[in-house]
Design an enzyme around this catalytic site. Sequence first.
Site, PDB file in Angstrom:
ATOM      1  N   GLU A 229     -34.270  35.031 -28.519  1.00  0.00           N
ATOM      2  CA  GLU A 229     -32.850  35.574 -28.068  1.00  0.00           C
ATOM      3  C   GLU A 229     -32.395  34.926 -27.254  1.00  0.00           C
ATOM      4  O   GLU A 229     -32.616  35.448 -25.848  1.00  0.00           O
ATOM      5  CB  GLU A 229     -33.213  36.880 -27.881  1.00  0.00           C
ATOM      6  CG  GLU A 229     -34.198  38.157 -29.303  1.00  0.00           C
ATOM      7  CD  GLU A 229     -33.973  39.783 -27.946  1.00  0.00           C
ATOM      8  OE1 GLU A 229     -33.873  39.754 -27.164  1.00  0.00           O
ATOM      9  OE2 GLU A 229     -34.402  40.721 -29.463  1.00  0.00           O
TER      10      GLU A 229
ATOM     11  N   GLU B 209     -37.800  41.163 -35.416  1.00  0.00           N
ATOM     12  CA  GLU B 209     -39.090  42.419 -34.380  1.00  0.00           C
ATOM     13  C   GLU B 209     -38.012  42.982 -35.236  1.00  0.00           C
ATOM     14  O   GLU B 209     -36.058  43.286 -35.713  1.00  0.00           O
ATOM     15  CB  GLU B 209     -38.363  41.655 -33.291  1.00  0.00           C
ATOM     16  CG  GLU B 209     -39.098  40.572 -32.543  1.00  0.00           C
ATOM     17  CD  GLU B 209     -38.422  41.223 -30.832  1.00  0.00           C
ATOM     18  OE1 GLU B 209     -38.115  41.806 -29.979  1.00  0.00           O
ATOM     19  OE2 GLU B 209     -38.911  39.796 -30.795  1.00  0.00           O
TER      20      GLU B 209
END
Length: 476
Positions: A195, A383
């Site tokens: 991320e 995720e």
Amino acid sequence: MADLSRRDIGKLVGASALVGGGLGTPAALAAPRDQSFPKDFVWGCATASYQIEGAYREDGRGLSNWDVFSHTPGKVANGDTGDVACDSYHRYREDNQLLKNLGARAYRFSIAWSRIFPEGRGTVNQRGIDHYNRVIDDLLANGITPYVTLFHWDLPAALPGGWQNRDTAYAFADYAGLMAGKISDRVKDIMTINEFLCFTDLGHKVGTKAPGLRLGPREVNHVRHNGLLAHGLGTQAVRASAKPGTRVGLAENAAFHIPVIETPEHIAAAKKATRDANAMFLTAVMEGKYPDFYLEAEGANAPKIQSGDMAAIGSPLDFVAINLYTAPYVQAADNKAGYTVLPPTATSPRMASPWLRVTPEAAYWGIRQVSELWNPKVLYVSENGCSTDDPAVNGMVNDADRVMYLRNYLGQFQRATAEGYPLKGYFLWSLMDNFEWEDGYTKLFGIHHVDFKTQKRTPKLSAAWYKEVIRRNALV
Ligand code: NOJ
């Protein structure tokens, strides 16, 4: 329908449906939709080093920027830290058993860079490497495939200037190359970075994550570029030192967009919105170039690109993994961009974390948009999951709302696989309750409850549900 004879309807739904006269509940219509996942679909769970390990001063580990941040008063809810967290540094065997009990085939975890290089670069700490070797060996002994993330936000605090310094990208490449050499005899899937937006923008522009800065646009673009460069140089370093057959990718929370209605114009608008919104991250990685509109819009604040940077950043990947939680709706519009992003309203459902709007269709559109825009060979969901506020009653957490969330998202991922998009696996966030960054232990994402006083792990209702999904390889 009025013009159709009973015979016509019989042809449509299958003759047996009409036995007994009248339509009743035709068997063909009542049959449940096939909700199975492809054979060999990789079911797993995910965690990250700073969020679960604890043992922050043990075995030669250097401090990370998250140690510094969480120890700074006022930065994290309740003054919580990752000093102990889930104590997984000591309890990894027990945690691997949680995975085994679920029937999970894979585990995505991250390596703490400052356990390997306490100073960020230079002297290697063998005890750090030994630890991850033990974790990997124990996973393999239990039939669980490790997927390793090299950087999940815990940056060695000793690196001067952190991500503001271009040298950090080179330090990351050294670390990535070293680790790939050490683990690729057993670990076949390596993710460079987790991320971009969270450690770049949230850490350096918004300031809610470590290192908690509020820099101007020029400096922020520089930080973003250094993050991308680290990914690119890291990818090259892994390829140079890993055993043949090692696959490299990244774990990115790309910004996706859901078409308000599934019509060609809204679908095209949402896809364009996704390419635009990721201009400084995934679009640049997948296209090896920042889109012109982005560079023009940033003008004098645009990142300083040196020769070779974009070739490194655009290094071909073996897979793309996405962290997928939520996305806004988008409507085609007669404006320059060609679309309008609809803001969430007061009635948009959300989970315990205020940012986590429940938008299951993001799952299908995210997979489809990445596939259509960039055609990756293999996709993973690195995720997906949610925070809930369910209390533990006699040690048991009946998190039906998490099951609701997961069931709806998985239904949309299943749709993507059924339509042939190359989604090969799913990692639920998270295996267990853990340190949720600036929210400390106030927002819990685990399918196992952790009593942080005793470190006792207890499966929640959602763990039983996920186990059944894995067993059937189908949505339950
Ligand atoms: C994404 C991050 O990678 C992870 O560390 C975090 O806990 C989850 N989102 C939930 O916010």
